[in-house]
Design a protein around this motif. Sequence first.
Motif, PDB file in Angstrom:
ATOM      1  N   THR A 166       2.445  30.952  -6.153  1.00  0.00           N
ATOM      2  CA  THR A 166       1.918  29.210  -6.775  1.00  0.00           C
ATOM      3  C   THR A 166       1.279  29.123  -8.044  1.00  0.00           C
ATOM      4  N   HIS A 167       0.661  28.201  -8.693  1.00  0.00           N
ATOM      5  CA  HIS A 167       0.583  28.151 -10.039  1.00  0.00           C
ATOM      6  C   HIS A 167      -0.935  27.319 -10.274  1.00  0.00           C
ATOM      7  N   TYR A 168      -1.399  27.031 -11.135  1.00  0.00           N
ATOM      8  CA  TYR A 168      -2.600  25.782 -11.731  1.00  0.00           C
ATOM      9  C   TYR A 168      -0.915  24.683 -11.697  1.00  0.00           C
ATOM     10  N   ALA A 169      -1.261  23.625 -11.549  1.00  0.00           N
ATOM     11  CA  ALA A 169       0.308  22.773 -11.366  1.00  0.00           C
ATOM     12  C   ALA A 169      -0.179  21.635 -12.659  1.00  0.00           C
ATOM     13  N   ALA A 170      -0.842  21.933 -13.255  1.00  0.00           N
ATOM     14  CA  ALA A 170      -1.060  20.918 -14.494  1.00  0.00           C
ATOM     15  C   ALA A 170      -0.142  19.671 -14.724  1.00  0.00           C
ATOM     16  N   SER A 171       0.215  19.168 -15.285  1.00  0.00           N
ATOM     17  CA  SER A 171       0.471  17.637 -15.356  1.00  0.00           C
ATOM     18  C   SER A 171       1.919  17.226 -13.984  1.00  0.00           C
ATOM     19  N   THR A 172       2.223  18.671 -13.420  1.00  0.00           N
ATOM     20  CA  THR A 172       3.543  18.310 -12.463  1.00  0.00           C
ATOM     21  C   THR A 172       2.667  17.891 -11.671  1.00  0.00           C
ATOM     22  N   MET A 173       1.714  18.002 -11.044  1.00  0.00           N
ATOM     23  CA  MET A 173       1.217  17.388  -9.926  1.00  0.00           C
ATOM     24  C   MET A 173       1.795  15.279 -10.001  1.00  0.00           C
ATOM     25  N   LYS A 174       2.054  15.019 -10.786  1.00  0.00           N
ATOM     26  CA  LYS A 174       1.549  13.858 -11.312  1.00  0.00           C
ATOM     27  C   LYS A 174       2.808  12.975 -10.411  1.00  0.00           C
ATOM     28  N   VAL A 175       3.618  14.418 -10.682  1.00  0.00           N
ATOM     29  CA  VAL A 175       4.707  13.483  -9.979  1.00  0.00           C
ATOM     30  C   VAL A 175       4.846  12.799  -7.853  1.00  0.00           C
ATOM     31  N   ALA A 176       3.591  14.193  -7.592  1.00  0.00           N
ATOM     32  CA  ALA A 176       3.935  13.554  -6.135  1.00  0.00           C
ATOM     33  C   ALA A 176       2.634  12.412  -5.971  1.00  0.00           C
ATOM     34  N   VAL A 177       1.819  12.686  -7.333  1.00  0.00           N
ATOM     35  CA  VAL A 177       1.099  11.249  -7.267  1.00  0.00           C
ATOM     36  C   VAL A 177       2.049   9.882  -7.548  1.00  0.00           C
ATOM     37  N   LEU A 178       3.308   9.900  -8.503  1.00  0.00           N
ATOM     38  CA  LEU A 178       4.086   8.921  -8.332  1.00  0.00           C
ATOM     39  C   LEU A 178       4.382   8.340  -6.937  1.00  0.00           C
ATOM     40  N   VAL A 179       4.704   9.439  -6.742  1.00  0.00           N
ATOM     41  CA  VAL A 179       5.483   9.630  -5.119  1.00  0.00           C
ATOM     42  C   VAL A 179       4.794   8.731  -3.863  1.00  0.00           C
ATOM     43  N   ALA A 180       3.286   9.102  -4.092  1.00  0.00           N
ATOM     44  CA  ALA A 180       2.819   8.040  -3.109  1.00  0.00           C
ATOM     45  C   ALA A 180       2.468   6.811  -3.259  1.00  0.00           C
ATOM     46  N   LEU A 181       2.063   6.268  -5.023  1.00  0.00           N
ATOM     47  CA  LEU A 181       2.007   5.195  -5.236  1.00  0.00           C
ATOM     48  C   LEU A 181       3.305   4.416  -4.418  1.00  0.00           C
ATOM     49  N   ILE A 192      -4.383   8.215  -8.814  1.00  0.00           N
ATOM     50  CA  ILE A 192      -5.139   8.276  -7.166  1.00  0.00           C
ATOM     51  C   ILE A 192      -6.254   7.797  -6.187  1.00  0.00           C
ATOM     52  N   GLY A 193      -7.024   7.168  -7.461  1.00  0.00           N
ATOM     53  CA  GLY A 193      -8.091   6.606  -6.982  1.00  0.00           C
ATOM     54  C   GLY A 193      -7.379   4.789  -5.906  1.00  0.00           C
ATOM     55  N   GLN A 194      -6.615   4.887  -6.511  1.00  0.00           N
ATOM     56  CA  GLN A 194      -5.883   3.649  -5.606  1.00  0.00           C
ATOM     57  C   GLN A 194      -5.609   3.979  -4.448  1.00  0.00           C
ATOM     58  N   VAL A 195      -4.261   4.944  -4.157  1.00  0.00           N
ATOM     59  CA  VAL A 195      -4.052   5.504  -3.393  1.00  0.00           C
ATOM     60  C   VAL A 195      -4.550   6.946  -2.381  1.00  0.00           C
ATOM     61  N   GLY A 196      -5.388   7.298  -2.909  1.00  0.00           N
ATOM     62  CA  GLY A 196      -6.162   8.289  -1.961  1.00  0.00           C
ATOM     63  C   GLY A 196      -5.566   9.581  -2.188  1.00  0.00           C
ATOM     64  N   LEU A 197      -6.349  11.105  -2.102  1.00  0.00           N
ATOM     65  CA  LEU A 197      -5.535  12.252  -2.270  1.00  0.00           C
ATOM     66  C   LEU A 197      -4.866  12.336  -0.830  1.00  0.00           C
ATOM     67  N   PRO A 198      -5.213  11.781   1.086  1.00  0.00           N
ATOM     68  CA  PRO A 198      -4.342  12.201   1.327  1.00  0.00           C
ATOM     69  C   PRO A 198      -2.680  11.772   1.416  1.00  0.00           C
ATOM     70  N   ALA A 199      -2.870  10.558   0.087  1.00  0.00           N
ATOM     71  CA  ALA A 199      -1.386  10.332   0.718  1.00  0.00           C
ATOM     72  C   ALA A 199      -0.790  10.526  -0.681  1.00  0.00           C
ATOM     73  N   VAL A 200      -0.883  11.513  -0.714  1.00  0.00           N
ATOM     74  CA  VAL A 200      -0.758  12.815  -2.425  1.00  0.00           C
ATOM     75  C   VAL A 200      -0.300  13.839  -1.679  1.00  0.00           C
ATOM     76  N   ALA A 201      -0.772  14.033  -0.789  1.00  0.00           N
ATOM     77  CA  ALA A 201      -0.689  15.035  -0.032  1.00  0.00           C
ATOM     78  C   ALA A 201       1.180  15.023   1.160  1.00  0.00           C
ATOM     79  N   GLN A 202       0.160  13.620   1.573  1.00  0.00           N
ATOM     80  CA  GLN A 202       1.717  13.813   2.266  1.00  0.00           C
ATOM     81  C   GLN A 202       2.840  13.347   1.591  1.00  0.00           C
ATOM     82  N   ALA A 203       2.716  13.244   0.285  1.00  0.00           N
ATOM     83  CA  ALA A 203       4.394  13.234  -0.249  1.00  0.00           C
ATOM     84  C   ALA A 203       4.868  14.615  -0.250  1.00  0.00           C
ATOM     85  N   TRP A 204       4.082  15.315  -0.724  1.00  0.00           N
ATOM     86  CA  TRP A 204       4.498  16.420  -0.718  1.00  0.00           C
ATOM     87  C   TRP A 204       5.094  17.276   0.925  1.00  0.00           C
ATOM     88  N   THR A 205       4.174  16.719   1.237  1.00  0.00           N
ATOM     89  CA  THR A 205       4.863  17.592   3.428  1.00  0.00           C
ATOM     90  C   THR A 205       5.957  16.847   3.690  1.00  0.00           C
TER      91      THR A 205
END
Length: 288
Positions: free
Chosen positions: A37-52, A125-138
Amino acid sequence: MIWDDLDAYLDRVPGTVSAYVGRPGARPTWTRHADDTHYAASTMKVAVLVALHRAAEAGRLDLDAPVPVRNSFDSARPGAPRFANNRDYDNDDAVWDAVGGTAPLRWLAGRMIVRSSNLATNLCIGQVGLPAVAQAWTLAGARHSVTGRGIEDFAARDAGIDNVVTAADLAALLGELALGATRPGPLASPAGCAAMLDVLAAQEHREDLAAGLPDGTRVAHKNGWVRGVRHGAGVVFPDDAPPYRIVVCTTTDLADGGADGEQVEDDACRLIAHVSARVWDARHELAG
């Protein structure tokens, strides 16, 4: 062998360098510490995009609807005060110029990727919510990556709530996007996956993975950096070979480029570009 040479090269790098190379839907051709594992920095934004996009396809969001642009966000730490982003830590004046007004969610999602805007990310993230981002990863099959908070949510960070990724998980997410553009998959419709790849291909920070590719090569990618961390993750689409995934995550003193919002080139960028160039040279030899 190129892979042995790359391992020997990376063995000399201080810190931790993880890598994953392989075609979408196929076993990896080469990995290195791919589950570290690494600190994500801005790579986590891909999962936010998918969640949206998933929320839009489910009818829960309208990507073309205007949303308020406000620099104030709920912390992921229960009971913590709201937090705000620092404009000096961002790289996209266009989003900041919209503060106090509205902007289409689709536009904010694009700025989140192509300019890596932190303010746009937290608004999304405020629009979609962190649980939706977690679901994208899953749904992508990620095993270790977590998007636990927004960017600059320091109260949550200090409470141990953080954003982490692995090279294998980023490769899984990008691989599902690439495959999902060609047939129905778990993340979104083929049209939705193709649209997300187009956004990633418009990335304007091109000083790491893209720098190792011939000019004009299509690469759908996202990078991320803070001091001590530099990552590049993408899908490369050669004209003369099938697409391939390449992810390089570095936690190293070579990443001295400073704040995430600064577009700079450092030794970690050059390291990732070198790996990218060597993988490009071996693009015909990747496992299918």
